[in-house]
Enzyme design. Structure first.
Site, PDB file in Angstrom:
ATOM      1  N   GLU A  36       0.158 -10.840  11.401  1.00 54.84           N
ATOM      2  CA  GLU A  36       0.179 -10.440   9.986  1.00 54.84           C
ATOM      3  C   GLU A  36       1.532  -9.869   9.599  1.00 54.84           C
ATOM      4  O   GLU A  36       2.037 -10.111   8.502  1.00 54.84           O
ATOM      5  CB  GLU A  36      -0.906  -9.393   9.722  1.00 54.84           C
ATOM      6  N   ASP A  70       0.782  -1.232   0.000  1.00 52.47           N
ATOM      7  CA  ASP A  70       0.000   0.000   0.000  1.00 52.47           C
ATOM      8  C   ASP A  70       0.816   1.286   0.000  1.00 52.47           C
ATOM      9  O   ASP A  70       0.684   2.130  -0.885  1.00 52.47           O
ATOM     10  CB  ASP A  70      -0.947   0.009   1.201  1.00 52.47           C
TER      11      ASP A  70
END
Length: 613
Positions: free
Chosen positions: A583, A379
């Site tokens: 994550e 991102d």
């Protein structure tokens, strides 16, 4: 049974020698979210619910409603505590009603399945036996470096997995399998032309959705139901409520593990994703189908935006499957390939058509902004400092080489000779464009580039994951100077990417390190580390497919060993310390961050431990 409650006002313990439950009639459309109905009843001044729900210090009294389809139970416990659940099953059909819902070799009767604890123990043993057969039967080795007379040689020492490694791996795999989610209903699509949200037709979907609570350490109920044969999707759906949504680029990583456990499941899930291909070739970035999934996702993510891309990791895992199964003809794989051929070809051409740069023959992620490049998956990783369509993105170009390779192999296997020749030639052309355009001679490195307002070609200049996608995805010829140069930059332990836990997303020497959202600008991401370590393994062990100098291959072998030990340390120690798989991990301390438990692509620690890539 009894419940104990600590009254904070008096610091005294209250013990209730009763068990309380309330039964509610919840409409079928709200089975996954009864909370509003329960809260509405609690707020009702004429409610017949016992008063202790409003005031825990009040006395119990019996529930007045005993018929419904959902039960809510309230218990007060002091930690630490243990809870036993005892099921009394009253059904004409045995456990869960229909024996067909269970695995094919499973009998379903009240006598044999009435003891759930016993059944779970049997399932745990079956899971462990199958785990042993899948991941531990082949003798695995860990490489230690030994230097003799200035020459690096390799000493192989076999080692058993530690108890912590085994427990982490079984947890990761079990939770990954438990995250297989069946969706049904309608999806929402944003209509740019009319600036409205349209509703798609009734459909179903199958995806792995890892952002969810822990599922009983993974190796329990899921394996009880489906350790062999095909589990019932309806049953899994009822046991594991869908949480959040599936991501297209995550799925390719998930299936690198699932395919080792059960290739049929991988083919079903990939078929579901390819089944979402529209007439133009677009596949939504996220699988959000039906009211249940939308309930647990942010409303802003509900409508999918046509034209929005994600890295085609579904093509990458298809390439891996075809490579693994190259000697196995016929059967389910060929049936699968015939079914997905048309959407696969449409989807590949969609990328080439919609993600185009104004630089002839090159590609860019459509829709990036100055701060973000969401379609790339990374991102906030830094891109060109100006907004321009005269830019080219190295990671996307590398993904397209993988895609062309996958579709070429598919065509060959299906006997489509003309298509095979076309896509083989296209793959070679994409590789030539990569070499001709993305090599920064001054930095001995591959990189994104753009043209300034004055028409000058400029490389973006950052140092991190992006620069090495051609290496990670086997997109560069290994006997080329560019491969050797880029690999030497990657293997340099002082480059700011290497840590004792794995590779940082952005070098600590980079001026943008930990800037932006500090998301892809310095943290350790397991999925890209998996790309790195799997490529190291292949380069080190396959001299026929990947020719290079012996000295460079030896350096890659040592880097493989070092990176593998770091990744094992990263995931296993965090799991032992916190009870979670995460994550993403801090680039300096290795501590887990953000989503947890996250048995999505971080579950690939199983592949790393087993050394099966």
């Amino acid at each position: 049974t009894y419940s104990s409650y600590i009254d904070s006002r008096t610091n005294t313990s209250k013990v209730y020698n009763a068990t309380y439950f309330a039964v509610f009639q919840v409409p079928p459309s709200q089975h996954f979210n009864p909370k509003p109905i329960v809260l509405q009843e609690l707020r009702n001044p004429t409610s017949t619910l016992p008063p202790h729900l409003f005031d825990p210090s009040a006395l119990y009294r019996a529930a007045t409603v005993t018929k419904g389809n959902q039960i809510v139970q309230q218990v007060f416990l002091e930690t630490p505590f243990a809870v036993d659940f005892h099921f009394e099953l009253h059904t004409r059909h045995g456990l869960f009603g229909n024996g067909a819902m269970l695995a094919s070799d499973t009998t379903c009767s009240a006598a044999s399945w009435g003891n759930v604890t016993e059944a779970l123990n049997r399932a745990r043993i079956n899971f462990q036996n199958r785990f042993q057969k899948t991941f531990l039967t082949m003798e695995r080795s860990r490489v230690h470096d030994r230097r003799e007379s200035g020459v690096t040689t390799l000493q192989v020492a076999t080692e058993q997995w530690t108890d912590d490694e085994l427990r982490t791996a079984q947890y990761a795999l079990g939770n990954m399998l438990s995250s297989i989610s069946y969706m049904h209903g309608r999806s929402l699509i944003y209509d740019f032309e009319n600036e409205t949200i349209t509703t798609g037709p009734q459909t179903t979907g199958l995806a792995i959705v890892p952002d969810r609570p822990d599922h009983a350490q993974g190796s329990g109920l899921f394996c009880l139901l489906c350790h062999v044969g095909d589990p019932s999707l309806t049953l899994i759906h009822g046991l594991q409520n869908v949480r959040f949504k599936g991501y297209l680029w995550d799925e390719g990583f998930h299936q690198q593990l699932v395919r080792l456990w059960d290739l049929d499941w991988t083919l079903k899930i990939l078929k579901s994703w390819f089944g979402k291909t529209d007439e133009l070739g677009w596949i939504p970035r996220q699988m959000i189908i039906g009211a249940e999934v939308r309930w647990s996702a942010r409303p802003s993510s509900w409508p999918q935006i046509p034209g929005s891309a994600n890295p085609p990791s579904h093509h990458w895992v298809l390439d891996s499957i075809l490579k693994q199964e190259s000697d196995n003809g016929g059967g389910l794989l060929d049936d699968f390939l015939r079914e997905i051929w048309m959407p696969l070809e449409r989807n590949f051409k969609w990328y080439l058509r919609t993600q185009t740069s104004l630089i002839p023959g090159l590609l860019r992620w459509a829709g990036r902004t100055r701060e973000y490049c969401l379609p790339s998956g990374m991102d906030d990783y830094p891109r060109a400092p100006i907004m321009t369509k005269r830019e080219a993105h190295l990671d996307l170009h590398s993904w397209m080489i993988v895609s062309s390779r996958a579709i070429s192999k598919t065509a060959s296997r299906l006997g489509k000779s003309e298509e095979y020749i076309y896509y083989e030639e296209l793959s070679k052309n994409l590789t030539k464009l990569l070499l001709d355009n993305f090599w920064d001679e001054d930095r001995n490195l591959m990189d994104d580039f753009y043209f300034s307002k004055t028409g000058e070609k400029k490389f973006v200049g950052h140092f991190g994951y992006l620069n090495f996608f051609p290496l990670f995805l086997h997109a560069l010829p290994t006997d080329s100077n560019e491969f050797a140069g880029a690999m030497s930059r990657l293997l340099d332990r002082g480059n700011g990417m290497w840590t004792k836990f794995g590779l940082r997303s952005l070098s600590s020497h980079d001026p943008y390190y930990l800037k932006g959202d500090s998301y892809w600008t310095g943290l350790i991401w397991f999925n890209i580390n998996y790309l790195a370590i799997s490529s190291f393994f292949n380069y080190a062990n396959n001299p026929i497919d990947y020719p290079m100098s012996n000295s460079l291959r030896g350096m890659i072998r040592l880097a493989y060993h070092e990176l593998r030990q770091g990744l094992i340390r990263l995931v296993v120690e965090n799991f032992v310390d916190t009870g979670f798989i995460w994550e993403v991990y801090d680039g300096s301390t290795g501590k887990g961050q953000d989503n947890h438990p996250f048995t999505g692509w971080t579950a690939l620690i199983v592949n790393v431990l087993a050394e099966i890539y």
